[in-house]
Design a protein around this motif. Structure first.
Motif, mmCIF file in Angstrom:
data_model
loop_
_atom_site.group_PDB
_atom_site.id
_atom_site.type_symbol
_atom_site.label_atom_id
_atom_site.label_comp_id
_atom_site.label_asym_id
_atom_site.label_seq_id
_atom_site.Cartn_x
_atom_site.Cartn_y
_atom_site.Cartn_z
ATOM 1 N N GLY A 8 0.782 -1.227 0.000
ATOM 2 C CA GLY A 8 0.000 0.000 0.000
ATOM 3 C C GLY A 8 0.813 1.275 0.000
ATOM 4 O O GLY A 8 0.250 2.350 0.258
ATOM 5 N N CYS A 9 2.096 1.197 -0.314
ATOM 6 C CA CYS A 9 2.917 2.413 -0.431
ATOM 7 C C CYS A 9 2.688 2.987 -1.826
ATOM 8 O O CYS A 9 3.501 2.801 -2.753
ATOM 9 C CB CYS A 9 4.390 2.096 -0.194
ATOM 10 N N THR A 10 1.578 3.679 -1.993
ATOM 11 C CA THR A 10 1.114 4.073 -3.320
ATOM 12 C C THR A 10 1.984 5.124 -3.983
ATOM 13 O O THR A 10 1.881 5.328 -5.204
ATOM 14 C CB THR A 10 -0.329 4.583 -3.240
ATOM 15 N N GLY A 11 2.845 5.808 -3.240
ATOM 16 C CA GLY A 11 3.732 6.805 -3.832
ATOM 17 C C GLY A 11 5.091 6.247 -4.213
ATOM 18 O O GLY A 11 5.909 6.960 -4.820
ATOM 19 N N LEU A 12 5.341 4.975 -3.885
ATOM 20 C CA LEU A 12 6.645 4.362 -4.152
ATOM 21 C C LEU A 12 6.834 4.177 -5.659
ATOM 22 O O LEU A 12 6.033 3.522 -6.317
ATOM 23 C CB LEU A 12 6.733 3.018 -3.439
ATOM 24 N N ARG A 13 7.936 4.750 -6.188
ATOM 25 C CA ARG A 13 8.187 4.681 -7.625
ATOM 26 C C ARG A 13 9.361 3.773 -7.981
ATOM 27 O O ARG A 13 9.409 3.220 -9.079
ATOM 28 C CB ARG A 13 8.433 6.084 -8.179
ATOM 29 N N GLU A 14 10.338 3.657 -7.062
ATOM 30 C CA GLU A 14 11.524 2.864 -7.346
ATOM 31 C C GLU A 14 11.870 1.983 -6.154
ATOM 32 O O GLU A 14 11.707 2.398 -5.000
ATOM 33 C CB GLU A 14 12.715 3.771 -7.652
ATOM 34 N N ALA A 15 12.379 0.791 -6.436
ATOM 35 C CA ALA A 15 12.848 -0.114 -5.391
ATOM 36 C C ALA A 15 14.097 -0.833 -5.893
ATOM 37 O O ALA A 15 14.084 -1.428 -6.965
ATOM 38 C CB ALA A 15 11.768 -1.114 -5.004
ATOM 39 N N ASP A 16 15.160 -0.738 -5.108
ATOM 40 C CA ASP A 16 16.424 -1.422 -5.401
ATOM 41 C C ASP A 16 16.563 -2.522 -4.354
ATOM 42 O O ASP A 16 16.729 -2.241 -3.166
ATOM 43 C CB ASP A 16 17.581 -0.427 -5.335
ATOM 44 N N ILE A 17 16.479 -3.783 -4.804
ATOM 45 C CA ILE A 17 16.334 -4.891 -3.855
ATOM 46 C C ILE A 17 17.472 -5.884 -4.013
ATOM 47 O O ILE A 17 17.701 -6.402 -5.109
ATOM 48 C CB ILE A 17 14.994 -5.612 -4.069
ATOM 49 N N ALA A 18 18.139 -6.160 -2.892
ATOM 50 C CA ALA A 18 19.186 -7.189 -2.875
ATOM 51 C C ALA A 18 18.869 -8.279 -1.868
ATOM 52 O O ALA A 18 19.684 -9.181 -1.646
ATOM 53 C CB ALA A 18 20.543 -6.563 -2.574
ATOM 54 N N ALA A 19 17.696 -8.216 -1.233
ATOM 55 C CA ALA A 19 17.308 -9.219 -0.237
ATOM 56 C C ALA A 19 17.259 -10.605 -0.864
ATOM 57 O O ALA A 19 16.816 -10.763 -2.005
ATOM 58 C CB ALA A 19 15.948 -8.875 0.362
ATOM 59 N N ARG A 20 17.673 -11.612 -0.118
ATOM 60 C CA ARG A 20 17.697 -12.966 -0.665
ATOM 61 C C ARG A 20 16.299 -13.464 -0.997
ATOM 62 O O ARG A 20 16.048 -13.991 -2.078
ATOM 63 C CB ARG A 20 18.374 -13.926 0.322
ATOM 64 N N ASP A 21 15.373 -13.315 -0.050
ATOM 65 C CA ASP A 21 14.016 -13.803 -0.240
ATOM 66 C C ASP A 21 13.034 -12.637 -0.165
ATOM 67 O O ASP A 21 12.915 -11.993 0.885
ATOM 68 C CB ASP A 21 13.655 -14.840 0.831
ATOM 69 N N ILE A 22 12.342 -12.375 -1.265
ATOM 70 C CA ILE A 22 11.281 -11.371 -1.288
ATOM 71 C C ILE A 22 9.988 -12.104 -0.958
ATOM 72 O O ILE A 22 9.510 -12.919 -1.744
ATOM 73 C CB ILE A 22 11.185 -10.684 -2.654
ATOM 74 N N GLY A 23 9.425 -11.843 0.192
ATOM 75 C CA GLY A 23 8.302 -12.628 0.688
ATOM 76 C C GLY A 23 6.966 -12.250 0.087
ATOM 77 O O GLY A 23 6.847 -11.324 -0.726
ATOM 78 N N PRO A 24 5.928 -12.972 0.499
ATOM 79 C CA PRO A 24 4.581 -12.751 -0.026
ATOM 80 C C PRO A 24 4.102 -11.320 0.189
ATOM 81 O O PRO A 24 4.310 -10.737 1.244
ATOM 82 C CB PRO A 24 3.720 -13.740 0.777
ATOM 83 N N ARG A 25 3.489 -10.753 -0.850
ATOM 84 C CA ARG A 25 2.835 -9.441 -0.815
ATOM 85 C C ARG A 25 3.782 -8.308 -0.421
ATOM 86 O O ARG A 25 3.341 -7.259 0.051
ATOM 87 C CB ARG A 25 1.626 -9.473 0.122
ATOM 88 N N ALA A 26 5.068 -8.486 -0.624
ATOM 89 C CA ALA A 26 6.051 -7.501 -0.162
ATOM 90 C C ALA A 26 5.729 -6.094 -0.644
ATOM 91 O O ALA A 26 5.834 -5.126 0.122
ATOM 92 C CB ALA A 26 7.449 -7.914 -0.610
ATOM 93 N N PHE A 27 5.335 -5.943 -1.912
ATOM 94 C CA PHE A 27 5.067 -4.617 -2.470
ATOM 95 C C PHE A 27 3.653 -4.538 -3.052
ATOM 96 O O PHE A 27 3.387 -3.719 -3.922
ATOM 97 C CB PHE A 27 6.085 -4.295 -3.568
ATOM 98 N N THR A 28 2.760 -5.358 -2.581
ATOM 99 C CA THR A 28 1.422 -5.379 -3.141
ATOM 100 C C THR A 28 0.737 -4.024 -2.997
ATOM 101 O O THR A 28 0.826 -3.361 -1.969
ATOM 102 C CB THR A 28 0.570 -6.475 -2.476
#
Length: 582
Positions: free
Chosen positions: A157-177
């Motif tokens: 629900g971070c509706t203003g988020l435009r960019e994400a730089d991700i190095a996490a090993r496991d991106i879990g369920p609904r992380a950026f839904t």
């Protein structure tokens, strides 16, 4: 002129004063305090400070709590003033909902000491525009408990988020839904898994999967309608990209089609499986060519492909998963080949599908597999399907006839609770059980049940409550093939003799589209309490252009009969109700 200039000066001065006042009001209130480790470990914890620019900084070690055991973290009172969060290098975990609903938060700095960001940590931070997740994070959007369904996601629900730089090993369920403005995501080498619904309802425009990625969950890119091409980094041992669609490294499995793919898609030869959610939410997909050799279509494979007009399964397909074509509201043509199993709700809501042929290879069907297919008018169940599941054709409101072929043994609860149009049901002697409401519940008033056996054999069938409408007429004996016939009766009459020993039924039917020249049979049945007491037939000679056919009266004895009757058109041994009285 001087008065005008004086007025202008006063106005400008007042405006400047208001700006200064507003600026003062918008400035954050400086504050500070301490925090206790969320896991209450001795020696852990630290301090927090909020400066006048709205930067909230945490120092110390351990896990910052969303609220302290004594009733609330002190900094929560300043939540609406926080514009930036800086996490100190000793913090190891961002726990559940720790910074949820920080509506003014625009930026966050996450150090490499953090190893986990749990579900809801930044949920609803609508002003956050970008985020960088370091490689130290092993798990992003971890559920609160093992096996618990995730409802929010770390950045949900971070509706203003435009960019994400991700190095996490496991991106879990609904992380950026629900991050509807998220158009650019960079997945760094080291990312190994992407969980279910991870980027559901985002706005991704481009995506490259790193070589390190090993697994993608269901609906990971659901409804990212601007994404029409997915790349895979060189060196991947798990995936490859063919024309922007993700396949397994060996090419045997079609893994994921970008939701923005439009038009007709030709699946290449050599493909053996279509993975779960492979084409989910491809709303612009109008057709798909599935080659011989494909053996399975996974769960939700074509779910919500609203423009998909046709699907022809080759003879090699053995299994269609649950929800595989759920919500394909534009599907008008379906060929099931030699499929053996169909999952729950596989074709639910295919409201444009007007006919379906179930092959005699079919052995298993899930609950509500064809539910809400509102344009279906007739159904034939092959004898290979021993058990008709519950709700198989529920809410198919226009089905008028159901034929069970010899071999069917049980009919599940509400399997054909279709609608008031259901008038003809054909049941073979192989049926041993009919569950509650199997053919009732929608008020069908002219239902005729053709049973191939005797009345005694019929009474041996085990039934649940109200398997048929109370007004249904049961006819016993051999059942011939049934052909749908278009017909209409405009006028019919009956006469009750005063001596009350007989009923004379005069039929003057007007029949449209009854068929070519030749002989047809009209039948009439009188019944009492749902049980047929008498049944008679009369032949009509059809002539081209003739629509009204007067008949000699049919005579019924009335010792224990109530004055009720149903009129049928018989063709090739099958009955189609025309009218009723009583």
């Amino acid at each position: 002129m001087k008065n005008w200039r004086l007025g202008l000066s006063l106005s400008l001065g007042l405006a400047l004063s208001l700006v200064l006042l507003c600026g003062t009001a918008l400035a954050a209130e400086a504050a500070s305090g301490s925090w206790t480790d969320y896991k209450l470990r001795p020696g852990y914890g630290g301090t927090w400070t909020l400066d006048s620019e709205g930067t909230l900084t945490f120092e110390g070690k351990g896990v910052i709590p969303p609220e302290e055991p004594n009733g609330g973290a002190e900094w929560l009172r300043y939540r609406d003033s926080v514009r930036k969060i800086v996490i100190g290098s000793g913090v190891t975990e961002l726990t559940y909902h720790v910074f949820a609903e920080y509506k003014e938060l625009q930026a966050v700095e996450i150090p490499e000491s953090v190893t986990a960001i749990l579900d809801g940590a930044f949920r609803g931070c609508v002003s956050l525009t970008s985020v960088t997740i370091p490689a130290s994070v092993v798990s992003l959007s971890t559920p609160q408990e093992e096996g618990e369904r995730v409802y929010h996601g770390a950045f949900g629900g971070c509706t203003g988020l435009r960019e994400a730089d991700i190095a996490a090993r496991d991106i879990g369920p609904r992380a950026f839904t629900g991050c509807s403005s998220l158009s650019r995501v960079t997945l760094r080498e080291g990312v190994e898994t992407i969980g279910d619904d991870a980027f559901l309802n985002c706005g991704l425009e481009e995506l490259t999967l790193p070589a390190s990625l090993q697994d993608m969950g269901l609906r990971a890119l659901y409804n990212n309608t601007y994404l029409n091409n997915i790349k895979v980094a060189a060196g991947s041992t798990a995936y490859q990209s063919i024309n922007g669609v993700v396949f397994s490294r060996d090419g045997s499995g079609l893994t994921l089609c970008p939701p923005g793919k439009k038009g007709r898609f030709i699946i290449p030869e050599g493909t053996k499986t279509i993975a779960a959610s492979a084409f989910i939410s491809c709303g612009g997909l109008t057709g798909v060519d599935i080659p011989e050799g494909v053996v399975s279509i996974g769960d939700e494979a074509f779910m919500d492909c609203a423009a998909l007009a046709e699907a022809a399964l080759p003879q090699s397909v053995e299994a269609v998963g649950a929800h595989a074509f759920d919500g394909c509201s534009g599907l008008t043509r379906l060929e099931l080949g030699r499929v053996e199993t169909i999952g729950d709700r596989a074709f639910w809501g295919c409201g444009t599908l007007s006919s379906v042929t179930l092959p005699d290879s079919l052995t298993s069907v899930g609950m509500a597999a064809f539910g809400d297919c509102t344009k279906l008018t007739s159904v034939v169940i092959p004898g290979s399907l021993k058990e008709v599941p519950g709700n198989m054709f529920t809410s198919c409101v226009n089905i008028s006839s159901v034929t069970l072929e010899d071999g069917v043994q049980t009919v599940g609860e509400s399997a054909f609770s279709t609608g008031s149009h259901l008038t003809l049901v054909v049941i073979p002697k192989s049926v041993t059980r009919i569950e509650t409401g199997a053919f009732s519940g929608a008020g069908a008033k002219n239902m005729v049940v053709h049973y191939a056996g005797t009345e005694d054999e019929w009474n041996q069938i085990k039934t649940g409550a109200s398997p048929f409408e109370d007004s249904a007429v049961i006819l016993y004996g051999s059942v011939g093939p049934v052909r749908p016939v278009i017909q209409k009766v405009v006028k019919w009459n009956y006469v009750r003799k005063p001596e009350r020993d007989r009923i004379l039924l005069y039929l003057t039917p007007e029949l449209d589209n009854i068929g070519p020249a030749g002989t047809v049979v009209v039948g009439a049945a009188i019944y009492k309490g749902g049980r047929m007491m008498d049944f008679q037939e009369a032949k009509l000679q059809v002539e081209p252009g003739l629509h009204s056919y007067p008949m000699d009266p049919l005579v019924f004895m009335t010792d224990e009969m109530e004055d009720s009757c149903k009129v049928f058109l018989l063709e090739d041994g099958g009955l189609v109700p025309l009218a009723k009285w009583g």
